[in-house]
Structure formats: structure tokens, C-alpha cells
Enzyme design. Structure first.
Site, PDB file in Angstrom:
ATOM      1  N   ARG A 181       0.919  -1.128   0.003  1.00 35.57           N
ATOM      2  CA  ARG A 181       0.036  -0.021   0.169  1.00 35.57           C
ATOM      3  C   ARG A 181       0.815   1.152   0.030  1.00 35.57           C
ATOM      4  O   ARG A 181       0.290   2.393   0.765  1.00 35.57           O
ATOM      5  CB  ARG A 181      -0.984   0.112   1.222  1.00 35.57           C
ATOM      6  CG  ARG A 181      -1.966  -0.809   1.204  1.00 35.57           C
ATOM      7  CD  ARG A 181      -3.048  -1.139  -0.101  1.00 35.57           C
ATOM      8  NE  ARG A 181      -4.195  -1.691   0.239  1.00 35.57           N
ATOM      9  CZ  ARG A 181      -4.123  -3.146  -0.017  1.00 35.57           C
ATOM     10  NH1 ARG A 181      -3.013  -3.475  -0.697  1.00 35.57           N
ATOM     11  NH2 ARG A 181      -5.243  -3.798  -0.073  1.00 35.57           N
ATOM     12  N   SER A 262     -11.788   1.536   2.737  1.00 32.39           N
ATOM     13  CA  SER A 262     -11.092   1.020   3.880  1.00 32.39           C
ATOM     14  C   SER A 262     -10.182   2.025   4.378  1.00 32.39           C
ATOM     15  O   SER A 262      -9.354   2.648   3.735  1.00 32.39           O
ATOM     16  CB  SER A 262     -10.181  -0.257   3.469  1.00 32.39           C
ATOM     17  OG  SER A 262     -10.793  -1.169   3.050  1.00 32.39           O
ATOM     18  N   GLU A 372      -4.916   4.481   6.060  1.00 35.81           N
ATOM     19  CA  GLU A 372      -4.662   4.447   4.539  1.00 35.81           C
ATOM     20  C   GLU A 372      -4.962   5.613   3.896  1.00 35.81           C
ATOM     21  O   GLU A 372      -4.433   5.935   2.789  1.00 35.81           O
ATOM     22  CB  GLU A 372      -5.352   3.233   3.903  1.00 35.81           C
ATOM     23  CG  GLU A 372      -5.185   3.090   2.675  1.00 35.81           C
ATOM     24  CD  GLU A 372      -5.577   1.681   2.026  1.00 35.81           C
ATOM     25  OE1 GLU A 372      -5.287   1.453   0.718  1.00 35.81           O
ATOM     26  OE2 GLU A 372      -6.172   0.590   3.054  1.00 35.81           O
TER      27      GLU A 372
END
Length: 377
Positions: A181, A262, A372
Site C-alpha cells: 500500500r 478501507s 490508509e
């Protein structure tokens, strides 16, 4: 510094610099999927690489924030700087062999629209990443992955403009330092380069990946979903549709519910911490660090692993957050890692809500979650 100045500051609400129009006091609520109100001091739309050069000549580059699809950002307040909306489009086939194609894509292309185009061509490699919100440029920066498939596996290179000089540089996959990520554009080169073009190597004779599953949620099995509507041998389009079915069923419709997907990254923990948590939670799933897809605990030799990733959603769910509401903010009923609000929340309230969840996970499990989502303002 790249010949930058600040003469754009004036009484006018907008000012043109050749092809670039800079607007003052621009409302961003319609440009972020959380639909949180935020006013930026200056705003510009980037439709071609030369627009970036024009913009850098007109502003202080250190105040520049590049906005793509707005699906991975939380505006916690107003932004005292310049927001540039990436809208560089284009999909071009630049190389083709008997087995592969290399496709060049504008950084402002919508990711799911691009996936749909690729699937229509029967090119494989990104069909499992269907329905991920955002732009192609953001997908490269964030090194996205979903349902057992990873963009790093088809990544070829990107073109990016250096903010300080205006020079264009091509970065290979290795130079982008793609990890879980993240990429070099989120770490050492954060804010220093702006991606304009992305190139992916896709496959004509593609090996499908249908092994994805999630414990405790039987319908999240790709193979199980495929059995409900398709027949073997499965096609690229079948897998694409299966992913869409699953995501549509368990995730909120962004057209109806404000969300940024998310919110937290899956945390990295030691094997000791994993074993501690497994004693508290039945069948706690985890990721090996060298793989980004889900793996069964029975399929790994823990002695060869020092650290693993845990599903952040499972930790949040274990504390009873799924479906819970505080003020104007809520955890989605069907997925504990998805947060939304009723349309009345402010950025500060929403951020505080996520911090409350993070704090509860740390207090109970000793695991601190990392956002994130990029927090701005």
C-alpha cells in the site's frame, strides 16, 4: 526552485495562466467521496502535463496538493494552499507481443473504467481489482491490491514531473519502490513528483487468480461467488463480475453513502503478538509480509516468519464497532473497516471518530492502526 511565484493572489475569484485557470476559495465537497465540506484557497484542473508546468510557475509548489478521484482523502478542514485536480486522460496501446501488451494510461483516468476497458479486450492482470474507486495515477502511488491480485505484478513504469524543476522523469517498477500500500511517491519522494502517465504490462494468456477467501465470511470466496453464475473454465470477465458482485454486496454505494473505502492499513505485528491475539480470537487470519493476498494460518510456517500483517477490520469488528454510530458518523454494517456519515458530519468530527476507533483497538490489543487515507487540513 522552478521559477515559481505568487502573483496569482488578487481580488479576482479566478485567474488564467495560459491554459490553466486558478480559482480562489473553491469548495471541494463534490470532489471527495466522503463529501466533507472543505474550501481550498486556490484550485486548478490539470488536463495535460503542460498544465502542471504552468501551475508550478504560478504558485508556491510547497502548498500544492494533487487530488485524483478524492476516494482516499479526508479533508479535516479548509486547505490553505493550492489543490490541483488531476484529469489527464487517455488509454494507448504502446507495445504488443504474442503474450503481452503494454498500455499507457493518463493519471486522471478512472481506475474502474480502465479495468472495464481492459477486461473488454480480454487482457488479464487487473480484473480482481475491479470497482476500486480512484484514478490510475493514485492506484500507482498507493500500490493497490484486492482479492489476491496486486498492481505491482503488472506494473511497468510511470512518467512524473519533478516539482522543483519541471523536468519529466520515467520511473521503472524497481525505482518506484512498491511495497504494501505504498510507493516511493508516498515516502522519500512524497510531494516532489507528480505522476502524469502510468504503463502496465497486461497478459493475453492470463492465469486467473480465484483463490481469494476471507474467514468467517463465506460469500467472500471468489470461487464460491463464481459458482453462483458462471461455468468452468472461468473467464477474465467472470472473475471481474464476481469481484463486482462481492464488493457491491458488502460495501456501501458511494453514490448513496459518503465513504473513502478501507480507512486503516492492515497492521504489521510480530509473531509473538500474533500468537497472543490468536489466543483471544478464533481463527485469526493474517498475511505473510512477502504476499499481499490472504493466506490461511495453516498454510504458513510461522518459524520462518518474524512479522505478519493482520486484517485491521477483524480487530475493529472484534470490539463490536461494526454498525455502531457516534454522532453523525458510523461504521458500515457489513464491513468494519468502512466508515461513513449521515451527511451532517464535519471533517474534524469524522477524523475524531476514526481516532476513537484506533484508540480502542490499541487499548484492547496493543496494536496501533495507521491510516490508509490521507488527512488534509
Amino acid at each position: 526552485m522552478f521559477n515559481c511565484h505568487s502573483e496569482f493572489i488578487s481580488e479576482s475569484k479566478e485567474k488564467n495562466y495560459n491554459d490553466v485557470k486558478i480559482r480562489k476559495d473553491y469548495q471541494l465537497q463534490g470532489l471527495n467521496t466522503l463529501r466533507l465540506p472543505s474550501v481550498t484557497s486556490r484550485f486548478a484542473t490539470i488536463s495535460q502535463p503542460s498544465d502542471i508546468l504552468e501551475l508550478l510557475n504560478a504558485i508556491d509548489p510547497e502548498t500544492l496538493f494533487m487530488l485524483g478521484g478524492g476516494s482516499n482523502v479526508l479533508f479535516a478542514g479548509d486547505y490553505e494552499g493550492t489543490v490541483a485536480h488531476m484529469r489527464i486522460k487517455g488509454i494507448d496501446l504502446i507495445e504488443e507481443t504474442d503474450s503481452d501488451v503494454i498500455v499507457q494510461v493518463g493519471a486522471g483516468e478512472d481506475w474502474h473504467t480502465f479495468v472495464t476497458y481492459v477486461v473488454s479486450k480480454n487482457w488479464g492482470g487487473i480484473e480482481n481489482m475491479a470497482l476500486i474507486p480512484g484514478t490510475v495515477g493514485a492506484a500507482a502511488v498507493q500500490n493497490i491490491a484486492a482479492y489476491g491480485q496486486n498492481i505491482v505484478d503488472v506494473f511497468d513504469s510511470v512518467d512524473a514531473i519533478e516539482v522543483s524543476t519541471g523536468l519529466i522523469k520515467t520511473f521503472t517498477r524497481q525505482e518506484c519502490e512498491l511495497e504494501y500500500r505504498t510507493s516511493i511517491f508516498k515516502t522519500t519522494l512524497k510531494g516532489k513528483y507528480l505522476i502524469t502517465q502510468v504503463r502496465l504490462r497486461l497478459h493475453k494468456n492470463h492465469q486467473l487468480n480465484t483463490d481469494y477467501f476471507m474467514m468467517h465470511v463465506s460469500y467472500d470466496s471468489l470461487q464460491g461467488e463464481l459458482k453462483t453464475f458462471a461455468q468452468k473454465p472461468y473467464t477474465i470477465h467472470d472473475v471481474y463480475q464476481a469481484v463486482i458482485n462481492i464488493r457491491t454486496r458488502k460495501l456501501p454505494d458511494p453514490d448513496k453513502f459518503p465513504t473513502c473505502g478501507s480507512f486503516f492499513l492492515n497492521p504489521v505485528v510480530s509473531i509473538t503478538k500474533l500468537e497472543e491475539l490468536q489466543s483471544k480470537m478464533n481463527e485469526l487470519q493474517f498475511y505473510p509480509l512477502e504476499q499481499l493476498s490472504y493466506s490461511s494460518p495453516a498454510g504458513l510456517d510461522l518459524k520462518q516468519q518474524e512479522y505478519v500483517k493482520l486484517p485491521a477490520g477483524r480487530l475493529i469488528d472484534e470490539l463490536g464497532w461494526r454498525g455502531k454510530t457516534i454522532g453523525n458518523c458510523k461504521v458500515w454494517d457489513k464491513h468494519a473497516l468502512i466508515f461513513t456519515h449521515n451527511g451532517k458530519a464535519t471533517g474534524k468530527e469524522f477524523l475524531a471518530f476514526t481516532q476513537t476507533i484506533n484508540r480502542s483497538v490499541f487499548e484492547e490489543f496493543g496494536v496501533k492502526l495507521e491510516s490508509e487515507v490521507v488527512v488534509v487540513g
